[in-house]
Write a protein that holds these residues in place. Structure first.
Motif, PDB file in Angstrom:
ATOM      1  N   GLN A 200       0.846  -1.213   0.000  1.00  0.00           N
ATOM      2  CA  GLN A 200       0.000   0.000   0.000  1.00  0.00           C
ATOM      3  C   GLN A 200       0.870   1.247   0.000  1.00  0.00           C
ATOM      4  O   GLN A 200       1.894   1.303   0.688  1.00  0.00           O
ATOM      5  N   ASN A 201       0.484   2.259  -0.762  1.00  0.00           N
ATOM      6  CA  ASN A 201       1.184   3.564  -0.800  1.00  0.00           C
ATOM      7  C   ASN A 201       2.668   3.411  -1.131  1.00  0.00           C
ATOM      8  O   ASN A 201       3.502   4.148  -0.606  1.00  0.00           O
ATOM      9  N   TYR A 202       3.018   2.448  -1.960  1.00  0.00           N
ATOM     10  CA  TYR A 202       4.438   2.120  -2.167  1.00  0.00           C
ATOM     11  C   TYR A 202       5.032   2.709  -3.452  1.00  0.00           C
ATOM     12  O   TYR A 202       6.186   3.119  -3.482  1.00  0.00           O
ATOM     13  N   ARG A 204       5.693   5.138  -6.734  1.00  0.00           N
ATOM     14  CA  ARG A 204       5.607   6.531  -7.194  1.00  0.00           C
ATOM     15  C   ARG A 204       4.580   6.636  -8.324  1.00  0.00           C
ATOM     16  O   ARG A 204       3.808   7.569  -8.392  1.00  0.00           O
ATOM     17  N   LYS A 219      -4.535   1.948  -4.734  1.00  0.00           N
ATOM     18  CA  LYS A 219      -4.164   1.554  -3.367  1.00  0.00           C
ATOM     19  C   LYS A 219      -2.646   1.510  -3.190  1.00  0.00           C
ATOM     20  O   LYS A 219      -2.111   1.933  -2.166  1.00  0.00           O
ATOM     21  N   THR A 221      -0.398   3.139  -4.938  1.00  0.00           N
ATOM     22  CA  THR A 221       0.276   4.386  -5.330  1.00  0.00           C
ATOM     23  C   THR A 221       0.624   5.197  -4.075  1.00  0.00           C
ATOM     24  O   THR A 221      -0.185   5.294  -3.146  1.00  0.00           O
ATOM     25  N   GLN A 222       1.814   5.779  -4.069  1.00  0.00           N
ATOM     26  CA  GLN A 222       2.242   6.624  -2.945  1.00  0.00           C
ATOM     27  C   GLN A 222       1.329   7.830  -2.792  1.00  0.00           C
ATOM     28  O   GLN A 222       0.752   8.301  -3.776  1.00  0.00           O
ATOM     29  N   LYS A 223       1.284   8.389  -1.599  1.00  0.00           N
ATOM     30  CA  LYS A 223       0.652   9.696  -1.426  1.00  0.00           C
ATOM     31  C   LYS A 223       1.457  10.693  -2.247  1.00  0.00           C
ATOM     32  O   LYS A 223       2.686  10.630  -2.268  1.00  0.00           O
ATOM     33  N   ARG A 224       0.817  11.546  -2.974  1.00  0.00           N
ATOM     34  CA  ARG A 224       1.387  12.495  -3.933  1.00  0.00           C
ATOM     35  C   ARG A 224       1.934  11.799  -5.187  1.00  0.00           C
ATOM     36  O   ARG A 224       2.539  12.425  -6.046  1.00  0.00           O
ATOM     37  N   ASP A 248      -6.063  11.156   0.282  1.00  0.00           N
ATOM     38  CA  ASP A 248      -4.720  10.553   0.303  1.00  0.00           C
ATOM     39  C   ASP A 248      -3.740  11.268  -0.624  1.00  0.00           C
ATOM     40  O   ASP A 248      -2.637  10.772  -0.856  1.00  0.00           O
ATOM     41  N   SER A 249      -4.128  12.406  -1.189  1.00  0.00           N
ATOM     42  CA  SER A 249      -3.265  13.136  -2.134  1.00  0.00           C
ATOM     43  C   SER A 249      -2.738  12.220  -3.239  1.00  0.00           C
ATOM     44  O   SER A 249      -1.542  12.180  -3.536  1.00  0.00           O
ATOM     45  N   LYS A 250      -3.651  11.450  -3.819  1.00  0.00           N
ATOM     46  CA  LYS A 250      -3.254  10.570  -4.934  1.00  0.00           C
ATOM     47  C   LYS A 250      -3.823  11.129  -6.230  1.00  0.00           C
ATOM     48  O   LYS A 250      -4.954  11.627  -6.253  1.00  0.00           O
TER      49      LYS A 250
END
Ligand code: NAP
Length: 316
Positions: A200-202, A204, A219, A221-224, A248-250
Motif C-alpha cells: 500500500q502507498n508504495y 511513485r 491503493k 500508489t504513494q501519497k502524492r 490521500d493526495s493521490k
C-alpha cells in the motif's frame, strides 16, 4: 484490393476477408502498399462497437502498418514512390493498400525490418508517452506496471528500466513473470496473490492498462504519487471516488496517444526517441506472431484470449 472488413459489430466471427475498392490518392496523401499490419487491443474494442471507428461501408479496422509508397498526392514533396513508411494512426489499415495522410507517415531507420518496426510501433509510442509525458519519474523511483508481459507493458517496463527506475510488475502466469524478470523487473507479483495489501502507498507511479485493476493500482500508489490509467484490456474500470483520492493526495492521470501525436514533427521525434532505445538494444520486443490478413479473425480471437505475450501481426 483485399481487406479484412465487417458489416456489423460483434465477435471475431463478424470479420470477413475479401475484395474492396482501392483507396484514392488525395493531394496530401501517400498510397502505401502494406507489407505488415499491426493488430492492437483498440481494434477489438472497435470491432465490438465500443470505441470510435471511422464510418466506412463496410467497416475496415486497423490503424497501424508499414509498407512501400506506390503513389503520391500532388501536394506532397517530402516523400518519393518506393520509400518505406510506418504509420500508427491511420484508419482502414487492415488492407493491401492504405491512404496515409502525409503528416502521419513516419520514417524508419534502415536497420529495422518491417516486422521489427511494427512490433514496436504503436505499443512502443504508447509506452514512450506514458513514461515520458504522463509519468515523468526520476531514476530510483519504484514504479508498477500492471500486465507487465503485455505488448505495451513489456516495452514500457524496458523504457523505465533504461531510465533508471525500479520496476515491479503484475503477471498472470509464472512464464509471463519470468519473461518480465528477464527484461529487468525487480519483482513480479502473480495476479492471484494478495500483493496489494503488502505494498500500500508504495509506488511513485502505477501504470494500469488492464482497467479492472484500477482500485488496486490506486491503493499501491504513494501519497502524492500517480496512477496512470491508459486502457481496459481486462474490462472496464470501477468508478473512482475523487474525495477518497484527495484524502490521500493521490493523482489519477489518463491519456490517449492520439492527443500526443499532434504534428508530423512530434510524431517523427517521438518515433526517433523510441527507435534510439531499440537500436541501442535497451528495448527489445518479443518476437511477433504473424498471421495472414485472411486469418484476421483467428488473430482477434488469440489477442482477446491473451494467448500470446508478443505482438500479433497481419500480413497481406
Ligand atoms: N491510451 C493509449 O493511448 C493507448 C494506446 C495503445 C494501447 N492502449 C491500451 O493499452 C492496453 C494494453 O494493450 P496491449 O496492446 O499491450 O495489449 P496486450 O498485449 O493484450 O496486453 C494486455 C495486458 O493486460 C493484462 N490483463 C488482461 N486482463 C487482465 C485482468 N483481468 N487483470 C489484470 N491484467 C489483465 C494482461 O496480463 P497477462 O499478460 O498477465 O495476462 C496483458 O499483460 C490496452 O488496454 C490498450 O487499449 C492505450
Amino acid at each position: 484490393m483485399k481487406a479484412l472488413y465487417f458489416e456489423s459489430f460483434g465477435g471475431p466471427e463478424v470479420l470477413q476477408y475479401g475484395d474492396i475498392a482501392d483507396p484514392v490518392v488525395k493531394a496530401d496523401t501517400l498510397l502505401v502498399k502494406t507489407t505488415v499490419i499491426g493488430l492492437n487491443f483498440a481494434d477489438i474494442y472497435r470491432r465490438r462497437g465500443h470505441y470510435h471507428i471511422e464510418q466506412h461501408q463496410p467497416y475496415i479496422d486497423g490503424y497501424e502498418g508499414i509498407g512501400i509508397i506506390t503513389a503520391i498526392g500532388q501536394a506532397v514533396s517530402e516523400y518519393e514512390v518506393g520509400e518505406r513508411v510506418l504509420f500508427v494512426d491511420v484508419p482502414f489499415a487492415n488492407a493491401e493498400v492504405v491512404a496515409v495522410p502525409v503528416d502521419r507517415a513516419i520514417r524508419v531507420p534502415a536497420r529495422l525490418t518491417d516486422e521489427e518496426a511494427v512490433t514496436v510501433g504503436l505499443q512502443g509510442l504508447t509506452a514512450d508517452f506514458l513514461a515520458h509525458d504522463l509519468a515523468q519519474n526520476r531514476p530510483g523511483d519504484p514504479v508498477l506496471v500492471q500486465g507487465i508481459s503485455g505488448g505495451v507493458g513489456q516495452l514500457l517496463a524496458q523504457l523505465l528500466v533504461a531510465d533508471g527506475q525500479v520496476v515491479y510488475g503484475v503477471a498472470s502466469s509464472a512464464t509471463k513473470a519470468q519473461a518480465a524478470y528477464e527484461i529487468g523487473a525487480q519483482q513480479v507479483f502473480r495476479r492471484e496473490d494478495d500483493w496489494s495489501s503488502t505494498h500500500q502507498n508504495y509506488f511513485r507511479t502505477a501504470f494500469d492498462g488492464a482497467g479492472v485493476t484500477l482500485l488496486d493500482s490506486l491503493k499501491v500508489t504513494q501519497k502524492r504519487g500517480r496512477t496512470v490509467f491508459y486502457g481496459m484490456a481486462g474490462g472496464n474500470p470501477p468508478k473512482v471516488d475523487p474525495i477518497a483520492l484527495m484524502k490521500d493526495s493521490k493523482n489519477l492521470m489518463t491519456g490517449d496517444l492520439w492527443d500526443f501525436l499532434d504534428s508530423a514533427k512530434s510524431r517523427q521525434a517521438r518515433a526517433d526517441r523510441l527507435f534510439h532505445y531499440v537500436l541501442t538494444q535497451q528495448v527489445q520486443a518479443q518476437p511477433a506472431k504473424v498471421y495472414a490478413l485472411a486469418e484476421g479473425a483467428q488473430a482477434h480471437r488469440d489477442l482477446e484470449a491473451g494467448a500470446y505475450a508478443g505482438k500479433l501481426l497481419l500480413k497481406p
